[in-house]
Design a protein around this motif. Structure first.
Motif, short mmCIF file in Angstrom:
data_model
loop_
_atom_site.label_atom_id
_atom_site.label_comp_id
_atom_site.label_asym_id
_atom_site.label_seq_id
_atom_site.Cartn_x
_atom_site.Cartn_y
_atom_site.Cartn_z
N CYS A 101 88.21 -62.69 28.75
CA CYS A 101 89.37 -62.61 27.89
C CYS A 101 90.46 -61.94 29.08
O CYS A 101 90.95 -60.92 28.55
CB CYS A 101 89.10 -61.61 26.89
N GLY A 102 90.73 -62.36 30.25
CA GLY A 102 91.63 -61.68 31.03
C GLY A 102 92.98 -62.31 30.90
O GLY A 102 93.24 -63.08 29.76
N GLY A 121 92.52 -66.46 30.19
CA GLY A 121 91.90 -66.50 29.18
C GLY A 121 92.70 -66.33 28.09
O GLY A 121 92.91 -66.99 26.93
N GLY A 157 84.47 -63.52 23.91
CA GLY A 157 83.48 -62.93 24.62
C GLY A 157 83.87 -62.56 25.98
O GLY A 157 84.58 -63.25 26.80
N ALA A 162 82.74 -59.93 29.46
CA ALA A 162 81.91 -58.91 30.24
C ALA A 162 81.96 -57.71 29.84
O ALA A 162 81.17 -56.93 29.65
CB ALA A 162 82.03 -59.22 31.88
N PHE A 163 83.20 -57.28 29.66
CA PHE A 163 83.57 -55.89 29.33
C PHE A 163 83.94 -55.66 27.85
O PHE A 163 84.98 -56.60 27.47
CB PHE A 163 84.57 -55.30 30.23
N ASN A 210 87.89 -55.52 27.03
CA ASN A 210 88.61 -56.92 27.20
C ASN A 210 88.53 -57.94 26.06
O ASN A 210 89.37 -58.34 25.65
CB ASN A 210 88.27 -57.49 28.49
N LEU A 224 77.11 -59.89 29.99
CA LEU A 224 76.95 -60.97 31.01
C LEU A 224 76.49 -62.07 30.19
O LEU A 224 76.60 -63.40 30.61
CB LEU A 224 76.25 -60.82 32.09
N THR A 278 86.37 -67.12 32.91
CA THR A 278 85.94 -66.17 33.74
C THR A 278 86.32 -66.27 35.10
O THR A 278 86.69 -67.07 35.49
CB THR A 278 84.11 -66.09 33.63
N PRO A 279 85.59 -65.47 35.95
CA PRO A 279 85.64 -65.77 37.29
C PRO A 279 84.96 -66.82 37.74
O PRO A 279 83.82 -67.21 36.84
CB PRO A 279 84.95 -64.45 38.24
N PRO A 280 85.32 -67.83 38.56
CA PRO A 280 84.60 -69.15 38.76
C PRO A 280 83.18 -69.18 39.10
O PRO A 280 82.52 -70.25 39.01
CB PRO A 280 85.56 -69.90 39.79
N ARG A 307 81.15 -70.27 36.23
CA ARG A 307 81.45 -71.43 35.68
C ARG A 307 80.49 -72.55 35.49
O ARG A 307 80.49 -73.10 34.26
CB ARG A 307 82.65 -72.04 36.21
N HIS A 323 78.20 -71.63 32.57
CA HIS A 323 78.67 -71.49 31.28
C HIS A 323 78.92 -73.09 30.97
O HIS A 323 79.02 -73.45 29.65
CB HIS A 323 79.84 -70.82 31.20
N LYS A 348 90.05 -73.79 36.66
CA LYS A 348 89.61 -73.90 38.01
C LYS A 348 89.49 -72.72 38.70
O LYS A 348 89.88 -71.72 38.18
CB LYS A 348 90.86 -74.66 38.82
N HIS A 405 94.66 -75.57 44.02
CA HIS A 405 95.84 -76.51 43.18
C HIS A 405 96.46 -77.45 44.16
O HIS A 405 96.82 -78.41 43.85
CB HIS A 405 96.84 -75.61 42.84
N1 LIG Z 1 95.38 -72.79 36.36
C1 LIG Z 1 95.93 -71.62 36.69
O1 LIG Z 1 97.26 -71.71 37.34
C2 LIG Z 1 95.38 -70.39 36.85
C3 LIG Z 1 96.11 -69.17 36.72
C4 LIG Z 1 95.39 -68.03 36.73
C5 LIG Z 1 94.05 -67.92 36.72
N2 LIG Z 1 93.35 -69.25 36.66
C6 LIG Z 1 91.92 -69.11 36.68
O2 LIG Z 1 91.29 -68.46 35.70
C7 LIG Z 1 90.28 -67.78 35.93
C8 LIG Z 1 90.44 -66.10 35.46
O3 LIG Z 1 91.49 -65.69 36.05
P1 LIG Z 1 92.37 -64.31 35.52
O4 LIG Z 1 93.55 -64.47 36.20
O5 LIG Z 1 92.21 -64.53 33.95
O6 LIG Z 1 91.31 -63.13 35.80
P2 LIG Z 1 91.11 -61.76 34.95
O7 LIG Z 1 90.29 -60.85 36.11
O8 LIG Z 1 92.57 -61.51 34.34
O9 LIG Z 1 90.12 -62.58 33.63
C9 LIG Z 1 88.70 -62.64 34.00
C10 LIG Z 1 88.00 -62.20 32.92
O10 LIG Z 1 86.54 -62.60 32.91
C11 LIG Z 1 85.77 -61.65 32.32
N3 LIG Z 1 84.34 -61.83 32.91
C12 LIG Z 1 83.80 -61.52 34.18
N4 LIG Z 1 82.71 -61.95 34.22
C13 LIG Z 1 82.70 -62.37 32.94
C14 LIG Z 1 81.23 -63.11 32.38
N5 LIG Z 1 80.17 -63.47 33.04
N6 LIG Z 1 81.34 -63.53 31.31
C15 LIG Z 1 82.41 -63.33 30.25
N7 LIG Z 1 83.39 -62.48 30.74
C16 LIG Z 1 83.76 -62.35 32.04
C17 LIG Z 1 86.44 -60.36 33.15
O11 LIG Z 1 86.01 -58.95 32.40
C18 LIG Z 1 87.84 -60.53 32.69
O12 LIG Z 1 88.42 -60.15 31.58
C19 LIG Z 1 89.98 -67.78 37.37
O13 LIG Z 1 89.29 -68.93 37.58
C20 LIG Z 1 91.25 -68.43 37.71
O14 LIG Z 1 91.24 -69.04 39.10
C21 LIG Z 1 93.88 -70.13 36.67
#
Ligand SMILES: NC(=O)c1ccc[n+]([C@@H]2O[C@H](COP(=O)([O-])OP(=O)(O)OC[C@H]3O[C@@H](n4cnc5c(N)ncnc54)[C@H](O)[C@@H]3O)[C@@H](O)[C@H]2O)c1
Length: 448
Positions: A54-55, A58, A78, A80-81, A84, A114, A132-134, A137, A140, A155, A258
């Motif tokens: 949920c960052g 998300g 859902g 991790a924290f 969020n 987690l 989430t962080p990849p 992935r 999940h 991605k 990308h």
């Molecule tokens: N397509 C695009 O242009 C684009 C742009 C930005 C990010 N992304 C991708 O999106 C993904 C997330 O990036 P972001 O910028 O949102 O990061 P972010 O850090 O803002 O969000 C990630 C979220 O995942 C949560 N998290 C971590 N581990 C977890 C787990 N095991 N289970 C559940 N939640 C978990 C974190 O607490 C956080 O809230 C990355 O893979 C990134 O490459 C893609």
């Protein structure tokens, strides 16, 4: 020509790629398979969406999913924290304006930890967004597919070869179950890229013989908390995930994918083998972003990829402020040149894409949800996995300093993943007594 200049041919590679159903432009075959309302958990035409991670992305992806046509609801989230997971509900609602009532997440469907992903997937949703962080992935995605859910996953889809293979295997099940799989390589849904790459494939610049790709910029967010502010090392690394390879794959995987994916798209076509590089070599390091709080990733990578026709891609990605910045791709053909995002030039050609483009982040969800509703085939999983592998191959080369073949990289059993996932489990990379993490040293570091 030295042997390393010879075009590569490999039976194992051919056999492997033969199994991949979808490559390249749009990566979405549209073949009617019949609509079935039983696709939806609620028994009507409402698509119930669950969000995992949920960052920033998300939150955006959930808003885009809920902005598609037809009945759609966000019913579970859902992270991790806990903060969020709780925060995203109002954030998505707030971003939707008059469609805010599409957010219908009951308190009991807000999960943290987690293992939150399992709870979201098991909560009765039809589709999950994996953001989430990849590093998480592959696990999940596999769980979602086995549970019969449609998936939109960001991605990269993996950070190492075992993860890529796990995604490919799970994607076979997704295809058997006719689940729809979208991958957040949104350039495949951006009008300028679609039109330009179609023209390139139709021969506008002849054979593509040289390629360049860049993600050069100032980098991303600084670590969010210090080690002292976190209860465990696992919490510290998951929170600051960008700087640890088991979570991010380094920025060559995280962002540069990308641009690598665009080149793969240009090189692919009827011949799926041509789409992905056959080998690579590279150099890189950590010259400016060297503080221990920046974990273990490099701040620059240069990789030369070679494709099966002998053409080469020069790829740069850099996270250093105050330098030349560019996020772009360029290709040179026997009859002209192109920036695949929207221009083609050469003798007698001077074409620029000039139409208004819709937001590709929205279009990728419009396309995925339309396929779910119409029951048409839609699966971007294999291309997402192979483009992720392209970036992983690059990192293996820059970390080791060696030339590495696609086949050797893809069959590698070197996994970056931890042995178990809990807040007090040991992450796979540890700092020394001074808090400094091991950094790859080209020439010495072994990656395979
Ligand atoms: N397509 C695009 O242009 C684009 C742009 C930005 C990010 N992304 C991708 O999106 C993904 C997330 O990036 P972001 O910028 O949102 O990061 P972010 O850090 O803002 O969000 C990630 C979220 O995942 C949560 N998290 C971590 N581990 C977890 C787990 N095991 N289970 C559940 N939640 C978990 C974190 O607490 C956080 O809230 C990355 O893979 C990134 O490459 C893609």
């Amino acid at each position: 020509m030295s042997s390393s200049d010879q075009p590569h041919d490999s039976a194992s590679r051919r056999d492997f790629l033969k199994t991949s159903a979808l490559v390249g432009a749009g990566a979405a075959l549209v073949v009617p398979t019949g609509f079935s309302s039983s696709l939806f958990a609620s028994g009507d035409d409402t698509v119930k969406v669950g969000l995992i991670g949920c960052g920033g992305r998300g939150t955006g992806a959930a808003g885009q999913a809920l902005s598609t046509n037809g009945n759609v609801k966000l019913t579970a989230v859902g992270d991790a924290f806990p903060e969020n997971a709780r925060g995203v509900v109002d954030a998505v609602k707030g971003g939707l304006g008059s469609k805010g009532d599409r957010v219908q997440v009951k308190p009991e469907n807000i999960f943290d930890g987690l293992d939150a992903y399992q709870k979201v997937i098991d909560s009765g949703v039809d589709l999950v967004i994996l953001a989430t962080p990849p590093g998480f992935r592959p696990i999940h995605f596999e769980y979602a597919v086995k549970a019969g859910k449609h998936v939109f996953m960001e991605k990269p889809v993996a950070v190492d070869a075992p993860g890529v293979r796990q995604v490919i295997e799970a994607n076979k099940i997704a295809k058997e179950k006719k689940l729809k799989v979208g991958v957040g390589l949104q350039r495949h849904h951006q009008a300028g890229y679609l039109e330009t790459i179609k023209r390139i494939k139709d021969g506008a610049i002849g054979d593509v013989v040289a390629m360049r790709a860049y993600w050069n910029g100032g980098g991303v967010w600084d670590p969010r908390k210090t080690r002292e502010q976190c209860k465990t090392e696992m919490e510290y690394q998951v929170l600051n995930w960008y700087y640890y390879n088991w979570l991010s794959g380094d920025h060559i995987c995280e962002q540069h994918i990308h641009n690598l994916d665009v080149i793969n798209w240009v090189k692919g076509g009827k011949d799926k083998e041509a789409a992905y590089p056959v080998k690579a070599n590279g150099m890189g390091g950590r010259q400016v972003r060297i503080d221990k709080k920046y974990g273990e990733i490099f701040d620059h990578h240069y990789v030369e990829y070679e494709y099966s026709d002998g053409s080469r891609l020069a790829s740069q990605c850099r996270h250093i402020r105050g330098c030349w910045d560019s996020v772009s791709e360029f290709v040179t053909g026997t009859k002209g040149t192109s920036n695949p995002s929207g221009s083609i030039h050469g003798p007698g050609i001077n074409w620029n894409f000039s139409e208004k483009q819709k937001d590709p982040y929205q279009v990728e969800h419009d396309d995925l949800f339309a396929a779910i509703r119409k029951g048409t085939e839609y699966n971007e999983g294999d291309n997402g996995a192979y483009s992720s592998m392209t970036a992983v191959l690059g990192r293996l080369c820059t970390y080791s300093g060696k030339e590495i073949s696609w086949d050797d990289a893809l069959k590698s059993n070197v996994s970056l993943a931890p042995k178990s996932y809990s807040w007090d489990a040991e992450p796979p990379v540890k700092a020394n007594a001074d808090g400094v993490y091991p950094i790859a040293v080209p020439g010495l570091t072994r990656v395979l």
